[in-house]
Design a protein around this motif. Structure first.
Motif, mmCIF file in Angstrom:
data_model
loop_
_atom_site.group_PDB
_atom_site.id
_atom_site.type_symbol
_atom_site.label_atom_id
_atom_site.label_comp_id
_atom_site.label_asym_id
_atom_site.label_seq_id
_atom_site.Cartn_x
_atom_site.Cartn_y
_atom_site.Cartn_z
ATOM 1 N N PRO A 32 11.818 -7.596 49.260
ATOM 2 C CA PRO A 32 11.799 -6.186 48.847
ATOM 3 C C PRO A 32 11.013 -5.327 49.833
ATOM 4 C CG PRO A 32 10.197 -7.422 47.570
ATOM 5 C CD PRO A 32 10.885 -8.419 48.468
ATOM 6 N N PHE A 33 10.917 -4.050 49.537
ATOM 7 C CA PHE A 33 10.205 -3.134 50.431
ATOM 8 C C PHE A 33 8.692 -3.320 50.348
ATOM 9 C CE2 PHE A 33 14.147 -0.528 49.848
ATOM 10 C CZ PHE A 33 14.573 -0.643 51.154
ATOM 11 N N ALA A 34 8.215 -3.940 49.294
ATOM 12 C CA ALA A 34 6.776 -4.179 49.145
ATOM 13 C C ALA A 34 6.585 -5.389 48.252
ATOM 14 C CB ALA A 34 6.084 -2.958 48.540
ATOM 15 N N VAL A 35 5.383 -5.949 48.303
ATOM 16 C CA VAL A 35 5.074 -7.120 47.505
ATOM 17 C C VAL A 35 3.611 -7.044 47.087
ATOM 18 C CG1 VAL A 35 4.447 -8.519 49.514
ATOM 19 C CG2 VAL A 35 5.262 -9.643 47.441
ATOM 20 N N ALA A 36 3.300 -7.594 45.932
ATOM 21 C CA ALA A 36 1.926 -7.540 45.436
ATOM 22 C C ALA A 36 0.974 -8.227 46.406
ATOM 23 C CB ALA A 36 1.840 -8.198 44.059
ATOM 24 N N ALA A 37 -0.159 -7.586 46.634
ATOM 25 C CA ALA A 37 -1.156 -8.143 47.562
ATOM 26 C C ALA A 37 -1.640 -9.512 47.097
ATOM 27 C CB ALA A 37 -2.331 -7.181 47.691
ATOM 28 N N SER A 38 -1.675 -9.735 45.795
ATOM 29 C CA SER A 38 -2.130 -11.020 45.279
ATOM 30 C C SER A 38 -1.201 -12.155 45.697
ATOM 31 C CB SER A 38 -2.238 -10.969 43.752
ATOM 32 O OG SER A 38 -0.973 -10.660 43.169
ATOM 33 N N LEU A 39 0.090 -11.882 45.777
ATOM 34 C CA LEU A 39 1.042 -12.903 46.213
ATOM 35 C C LEU A 39 0.850 -13.219 47.692
ATOM 36 C CD1 LEU A 39 4.300 -11.693 44.387
ATOM 37 C CD2 LEU A 39 2.733 -13.536 43.709
ATOM 38 N N VAL A 40 0.632 -12.194 48.481
ATOM 39 C CA VAL A 40 0.387 -12.408 49.910
ATOM 40 C C VAL A 40 -0.890 -13.215 50.099
ATOM 41 C CG1 VAL A 40 -0.099 -11.272 52.115
ATOM 42 C CG2 VAL A 40 1.638 -10.328 50.574
ATOM 43 N N ASP A 41 -1.924 -12.897 49.321
ATOM 44 C CA ASP A 41 -3.183 -13.647 49.425
ATOM 45 C C ASP A 41 -2.969 -15.117 49.070
ATOM 46 O OD1 ASP A 41 -4.516 -11.366 50.173
ATOM 47 O OD2 ASP A 41 -5.272 -10.916 48.158
ATOM 48 N N ALA A 42 -2.124 -15.384 48.081
ATOM 49 C CA ALA A 42 -1.839 -16.767 47.699
ATOM 50 C C ALA A 42 -1.168 -17.523 48.839
ATOM 51 C CB ALA A 42 -0.960 -16.797 46.454
ATOM 52 N N VAL A 43 -0.279 -16.854 49.553
ATOM 53 C CA VAL A 43 0.401 -17.486 50.680
ATOM 54 C C VAL A 43 -0.569 -17.729 51.837
ATOM 55 C CG1 VAL A 43 2.159 -17.140 52.458
ATOM 56 C CG2 VAL A 43 2.678 -16.603 50.072
ATOM 57 N N VAL A 44 -1.408 -16.749 52.117
ATOM 58 C CA VAL A 44 -2.394 -16.892 53.196
ATOM 59 C C VAL A 44 -3.328 -18.062 52.900
ATOM 60 C CG1 VAL A 44 -4.351 -15.782 54.347
ATOM 61 C CG2 VAL A 44 -2.255 -14.487 53.908
ATOM 62 N N LYS A 45 -3.663 -18.270 51.626
ATOM 63 C CA LYS A 45 -4.512 -19.384 51.251
ATOM 64 C C LYS A 45 -3.832 -20.719 51.552
ATOM 65 C CE LYS A 45 -7.227 -21.231 47.389
ATOM 66 N NZ LYS A 45 -7.607 -21.042 45.960
ATOM 67 N N ILE A 46 -2.528 -20.800 51.312
ATOM 68 C CA ILE A 46 -1.773 -22.011 51.654
ATOM 69 C C ILE A 46 -1.801 -22.236 53.166
ATOM 70 C CG2 ILE A 46 0.526 -23.069 51.672
ATOM 71 C CD1 ILE A 46 1.062 -21.548 49.033
ATOM 72 N N CYS A 47 -1.631 -21.149 53.911
ATOM 73 C CA CYS A 47 -1.604 -21.248 55.380
ATOM 74 C C CYS A 47 -2.924 -21.755 55.946
ATOM 75 C CB CYS A 47 -1.274 -19.884 55.995
ATOM 76 S SG CYS A 47 0.396 -19.300 55.663
ATOM 77 N N ALA A 48 -4.013 -21.513 55.222
ATOM 78 C CA ALA A 48 -5.330 -21.933 55.702
ATOM 79 C C ALA A 48 -5.524 -23.444 55.589
ATOM 80 C CB ALA A 48 -6.425 -21.209 54.926
ATOM 81 N N GLY A 49 -4.564 -24.124 54.962
ATOM 82 C CA GLY A 49 -4.708 -25.559 54.730
ATOM 83 C C GLY A 49 -4.520 -26.442 55.938
ATOM 84 N N GLY A 50 -4.076 -25.890 57.043
ATOM 85 C CA GLY A 50 -3.883 -26.699 58.250
ATOM 86 C C GLY A 50 -2.791 -26.127 59.127
ATOM 87 N N GLU A 51 -2.463 -26.861 60.178
ATOM 88 C CA GLU A 51 -1.416 -26.406 61.102
ATOM 89 C C GLU A 51 -0.065 -26.453 60.397
ATOM 90 O OE1 GLU A 51 -1.165 -27.409 65.559
ATOM 91 O OE2 GLU A 51 0.242 -28.803 64.600
ATOM 92 N N ILE A 52 0.616 -25.318 60.391
ATOM 93 C CA ILE A 52 1.881 -25.239 59.657
ATOM 94 C C ILE A 52 3.061 -25.684 60.522
ATOM 95 C CG2 ILE A 52 2.269 -22.791 60.194
ATOM 96 C CD1 ILE A 52 3.306 -22.550 57.252
ATOM 97 N N PHE A 53 3.046 -25.349 61.800
ATOM 98 C CA PHE A 53 4.060 -25.853 62.718
ATOM 99 C C PHE A 53 3.570 -25.737 64.150
ATOM 100 C CE2 PHE A 53 5.671 -21.690 61.013
ATOM 101 C CZ PHE A 53 5.280 -20.881 62.055
ATOM 102 N N ALA A 54 4.304 -26.373 65.060
ATOM 103 C CA ALA A 54 3.879 -26.387 66.464
ATOM 104 C C ALA A 54 5.075 -26.668 67.356
ATOM 105 C CB ALA A 54 2.808 -27.443 66.692
ATOM 106 N N VAL A 55 4.965 -26.223 68.590
ATOM 107 C CA VAL A 55 5.893 -26.664 69.631
ATOM 108 C C VAL A 55 5.099 -27.610 70.527
ATOM 109 C CG1 VAL A 55 7.313 -26.008 71.597
ATOM 110 C CG2 VAL A 55 7.258 -24.548 69.560
ATOM 111 N N ASN A 56 5.459 -28.879 70.481
ATOM 112 C CA ASN A 56 4.787 -29.890 71.289
ATOM 113 C C ASN A 56 5.403 -29.883 72.684
ATOM 114 O OD1 ASN A 56 3.185 -31.544 69.047
ATOM 115 N ND2 ASN A 56 5.178 -30.951 68.219
#
Length: 457
Positions: A138-162
């Motif tokens: 959508p054109f916008a999304v709740a900040a709380s949902l974005v924060d939840a995703v950012v918290k998941i991203c903080a868990g480690g390396e999500i992807f890489a080009v070796n």
């Protein structure tokens, strides 16, 4: 966020769902309306607009996508600017893509408004290729949902080009009565082309009888001065005690896995010797077409470990396109009158020019990495999927032909080379096979073009 028809008097700050005209002015989709915009729409007789009205805890689509991308941990990946609710991520180098699937799944489970898509695990990528994309629906999304995703991203390396490493590779080719030297020569060309896409180098070749002792001796010698050894057996492995796996063990090495659930490529052998990786190549690796050998070779060159368990897990997706020329295809070959599985394409390599802009020297004879440019280009053409390569010569034809000595190319002479490129095209096309569906014209003076590039074209 609320979405739907909005009275024009309440539309300041709303985000348009559709392009909207106000007289001669036109507001694009996703435009955020200012007070001046609202006045212009009123003056044009617009009474309401379909729009998204953001609440105080909403983030706009670009802001949300950018925040998620910024929270991701990755290697050798370039993040592009956000636009239309999307952030694309591109490979900063060529290599093998790896991704933490559980993290991607967790992000996509937060809310349908937030999506992340990536390439498949262990996909080979070129520099600049898109490897992942973050998209806000959508054109916008709740900040709380974005924060939840950012918290998941903080868990480690999500992807890489070796990144691919420029490894040195030694090759052993075994022989049996009836094995043609031309087959062995072509195998070397195809292997060099495979290595060139990652900056690797074939440093040495040994040809031995198809027997355990001489193969073991050659493997020991080549392992000393190379990062990897590849063995092409004159006969395919038919047992786990066959020549190639037995030679690895006789040399003091260890067989990690013999056989793989990838077809073509079933008969690959993977081992170690003196800390170096040894690959017993399946017969299909003599072809430039993708096969299981590529999957293992590319990962090793990218610095990734390949274990017996890794190979055992390659079965899903491991049924690759058939190589029509292999001796034992999966299915009986079609009757001669049937259409070809792929149209035949010949390469016409233009090498007749006078290099007039060089002011004298023939640029096709200039050395690149110690090799004449025209030979380098011809080798790349031979390493491609093209059925044959025709080289058109003219200016200094004898010198050009001499540097092509030993290559499996057909030569076409253009006595009218001084008339320009059209005459060379005519001479080359005249040599294209009658059953060819088309011809690819390749210029002799482009040293960066690889066999893989030609295959992509």
């Amino acid at each position: 966020m609320k979405f739907g028809p909005v009275p024009i008097e309440q539309a300041e700050g709303a985000v348009l769902a559709h392009a909207t005209a106000a007289g001669e002015r036109r507001f694009r989709k996703a435009h955020r309306l200012s007070s001046d915009d609202v006045m212009a729409l009123k003056a044009a007789g617009v009474r309401e607009v379909v729009a998204a009205v953001l609440s105080s805890d909403d983030l706009g689509e670009d802001t949300a996508a950018a925040k998620i991308a910024a929270g991701m941990r990755h290697r050798n990946v370039e993040v592009k600017p956000a636009a239309t609710g999307r952030v694309n991520l591109h490979a900063a180098t060529a290599g093998i893509f790896t991704v933490e699937a559980k993290m991607i799944d967790a992000i996509n489970a937060v809310d349908p408004a937030i999506t992340v898509a990536t390439l498949a695990q262990h996909a080979p990528v070129e520099k600049g290729q898109m490897v992942a994309t973050v998209k806000i629906i959508p054109f916008a999304v709740a900040a709380s949902l974005v924060d939840a995703v950012v918290k998941i991203c903080a868990g480690g390396e999500i992807f890489a080009v070796n990144a691919y490493r420029p490894v040195n590779v030694g090759v052993i080719q075994t022989t049996l009565p009836g094995v043609k030297p031309s087959v062995l020569d072509k195998t070397l060309r195809v292997t060099e082309a495979r290595l060139s896409r990652s900056g690797g180098r074939l440093t040495a070749e040994r040809r031995t009888p198809h027997e355990v002792a001489p193969v073991a001796e050659a493997a020991t010698a080549l392992a000393r001065g190379n990062d990897m050894v590849v063995i092409f057996g004159a006969s395919a492995m038919s047992d786990f005690a066959d020549v190639v796996p037995a030679a690895i063990e006789r040399a003091g090495g260890t067989v990690i896995r013999a056989g793989m659930p990838v077809d073509p490529g079933n008969l690959l052998v993977l081992g170690t010797l003196a800390g170096k990786r040894i690959i017993g190549a399946p017969g299909c690796a003599r072809s430039p077409k993708e096969n299981g050998f590529d999957w293992v070779l590319d990962r090793l060159i990218a610095g990734l470990d390949v274990t017996a368990r890794d190979i055992a897990g390659m079965g899903v997706g491991g049924l690759l396109m058939e190589i029509p020329t292999r001796p034992q295809p999966r299915e009986p070959l079609p009757a001669p009158q049937s259409a070809r599985s792929e149209p035949r394409v010949d390469i016409v390599l233009l090498a007749a020019g006078r290099s007039s802009r060089m002011g004298g020297p023939n640029k096709l004879l200039a050395l690149f990495d110690g090799e004449p440019l025209v030979r380098r280009t011809a080798e790349r053409a031979l390493g491609s999927k093209a059925a044959s390569t025709i080289v058109v010569t003219g200016h200094q034809r004898e010198r050009v032909r001499s540097v092509l000595s030993g290559l499996d190319v057909r030569l076409a002479d253009n006595p009218d080379f001084a008339d320009g490129l059209a005459s060379s095209l005519k001479a080359g096309i005249a040599q294209v096979a009658p059953d060819a569906a088309g011809a690819m014209i390749v210029l002799g003076d482009m040293p960066g073009v690889s066999s893989k590039d030609l295959d992509s074209l």
